[in-house]
Design an enzyme around this catalytic site. Structure first.
Site, mmCIF file in Angstrom:
data_model
loop_
_atom_site.group_PDB
_atom_site.id
_atom_site.type_symbol
_atom_site.label_atom_id
_atom_site.label_comp_id
_atom_site.label_asym_id
_atom_site.label_seq_id
_atom_site.Cartn_x
_atom_site.Cartn_y
_atom_site.Cartn_z
ATOM 1 N N TRP A 9 0.831 -1.221 0.000
ATOM 2 C CA TRP A 9 0.000 0.000 0.000
ATOM 3 C C TRP A 9 0.858 1.261 0.000
ATOM 4 C CZ3 TRP A 9 -4.741 -0.464 3.843
ATOM 5 C CH2 TRP A 9 -5.577 -1.497 3.410
ATOM 6 N N HIS A 91 12.956 -2.021 -1.013
ATOM 7 C CA HIS A 91 12.129 -1.505 -2.120
ATOM 8 C C HIS A 91 12.888 -0.349 -2.774
ATOM 9 C CE1 HIS A 91 8.854 0.444 -4.248
ATOM 10 N NE2 HIS A 91 8.180 -0.684 -4.129
ATOM 11 N N GLU A 93 11.999 2.423 -3.710
ATOM 12 C CA GLU A 93 11.710 3.756 -3.145
ATOM 13 C C GLU A 93 12.522 3.990 -1.881
ATOM 14 O OE1 GLU A 93 7.435 3.390 -3.101
ATOM 15 O OE2 GLU A 93 7.432 3.433 -5.298
ATOM 16 N N GLY A 174 4.736 1.922 -10.807
ATOM 17 C CA GLY A 174 3.804 3.050 -10.808
ATOM 18 C C GLY A 174 3.735 3.802 -12.121
ATOM 19 N N SER A 213 3.728 -2.337 -12.040
ATOM 20 C CA SER A 213 2.531 -2.098 -12.860
ATOM 21 C C SER A 213 1.742 -3.371 -13.160
ATOM 22 C CB SER A 213 2.907 -1.365 -14.150
ATOM 23 O OG SER A 213 3.404 -0.072 -13.847
ATOM 24 N N GLY A 234 1.636 -2.749 -6.255
ATOM 25 C CA GLY A 234 1.511 -1.457 -5.578
ATOM 26 C C GLY A 234 0.118 -0.881 -5.777
ATOM 27 N N GLY A 235 0.001 0.028 -6.739
ATOM 28 C CA GLY A 235 -1.240 0.785 -6.959
ATOM 29 C C GLY A 235 -2.489 -0.085 -7.020
HETATM 30 C C1 PEP Z 1 5.605 -1.490 -5.932
HETATM 31 O O1 PEP Z 1 5.636 -0.385 -5.425
HETATM 32 O O2 PEP Z 1 6.167 -2.431 -5.362
HETATM 33 C C2 PEP Z 1 4.889 -1.656 -7.186
HETATM 34 C C3 PEP Z 1 5.090 -2.746 -7.862
HETATM 35 O O3 PEP Z 1 4.051 -0.634 -7.562
HETATM 36 P P1 PEP Z 1 3.053 -0.632 -8.826
HETATM 37 O O4 PEP Z 1 2.336 -1.968 -8.831
HETATM 38 O O5 PEP Z 1 2.111 0.508 -8.552
HETATM 39 O O6 PEP Z 1 3.872 -0.453 -10.040
#
Ligand code: PEP
Length: 253
Positions: A9, A91, A93, A174, A213, A234-235
């Site tokens: 999240w 991660h 980020e 993302g 994604s 993620g999203g």
């Molecule tokens: C993530 O942050 O681990 C990720 C895969 O994000 P998203 O699915 O939004 O690309």
């Protein structure tokens, strides 16, 4: 082994939103294992709202140290006490926003394992690294630096700590973009070979998730690829129905 669909999240979600999310997940039986990693303060309330439903909970990071004078850091032991069974580490980020090195990720993984958590260790190349043909080299270096020896059973001979790898190309997170199926399959094969070299028998079976994604429309084809043991989402994990649709895609393949 069933595939694992893990939701990250990030810094999203509220106490007010927990009840509806849990209500959507409670009756689901998608055939894949589900793991939700909300912000740490939501772990215990989400666990309570899930009311025994077979959905695991995880954290998005933990501290290197297990306790002490480390203001703002999150103890792996406390995360476990709150109901987490897994923790995402390294991660992209966190590697970018908090300058986390692979050595730090490895130390955190060791701490997580000591606290009884399963580390989900993230690796992945930037777009520039892929464009210059260095993707596999970069990911292999991240694996070499980020995996503690506990994952090979070298600290306590014969005792192998469970762990999970998540391959997440930074440029796919993302952005709505994903690598080609050939590129995902090639990278997962390369990671498997590296894990076998690095961890021996333990590396042969360690699940390798794909992340970047993943959404209901592309989940089935990504999850059907060889050596893809599930997804880190993620999203699309923020909406329970999208998260469940991804998990159902796993179950069908
Ligand atoms: C993530 O942050 O681990 C990720 C895969 O994000 P998203 O699915 O939004 O690309």
């Amino acid at each position: 082994m069933p595939q694992l669909i893990a939701g990250n999240w990030k810094m999203n979600g509220t106490l007010a939103g927990i009840a509806a999310y849990a209500a959507a997940l409670r009756p689901a039986s998608p055939g894949a294992e589900l793991l939700v990693c909300p912000p740490a303060p939501l772990i215990a309330p989400l666990r309570a709202a899930l009311d025994g439903a077979p959905v695991a909970l995880g954290a998005q990071d933990c501290a290197v140290k297990r306790s002490g004078a480390h203001t703002g850091d999150l103890s792996a032991d406390l995360l476990a006490e709150l109901g987490a069974t897994h923790v995402i580490l390294g991660h992209s980020e966190r590697r970018a926003d908090h300058a986390e090195s692979s050595a730090t990720v490895s130390e955190k993984a060791r701490t997580a394992i000591a606290a009884g958590l399963v580390p989900i260790i993230c690796v992945g190349e930037t777009e520039a690294e892929r464009d210059s043909g260095e993707a596999e080299t970069v990911v292999r270096a991240q694996l070499a630096g980020s995996l503690p020896e506990e994952l090979a059973g070298q600290t306590v001979p014969g005792v192998v700590a469970p762990g999970i790898i998540a391959y997440e190309p930074v440029w796919a997170i993302g952005t709505g973009r994903t690598p080609t199926e050939e590129d995902v399959a090639a990278m997962h094969a390369s990671i498997r070979a590296a894990l076998r070299r690095q961890l021996g028998a333990a590396g042969a079976t360690m699940p390798i998730l794909y992340g970047g994604s993943v959404k209901p429309s592309n989940a089935a084809s990504l999850l059907a690829l060889p050596e893809v043991g599930g997804a880190l989402v993620g999203g699309a994990s923020l909406k329970a129905e999208d998260f469940l649709a991804i998990a159902s895609a796993a179950a069908r393949d």
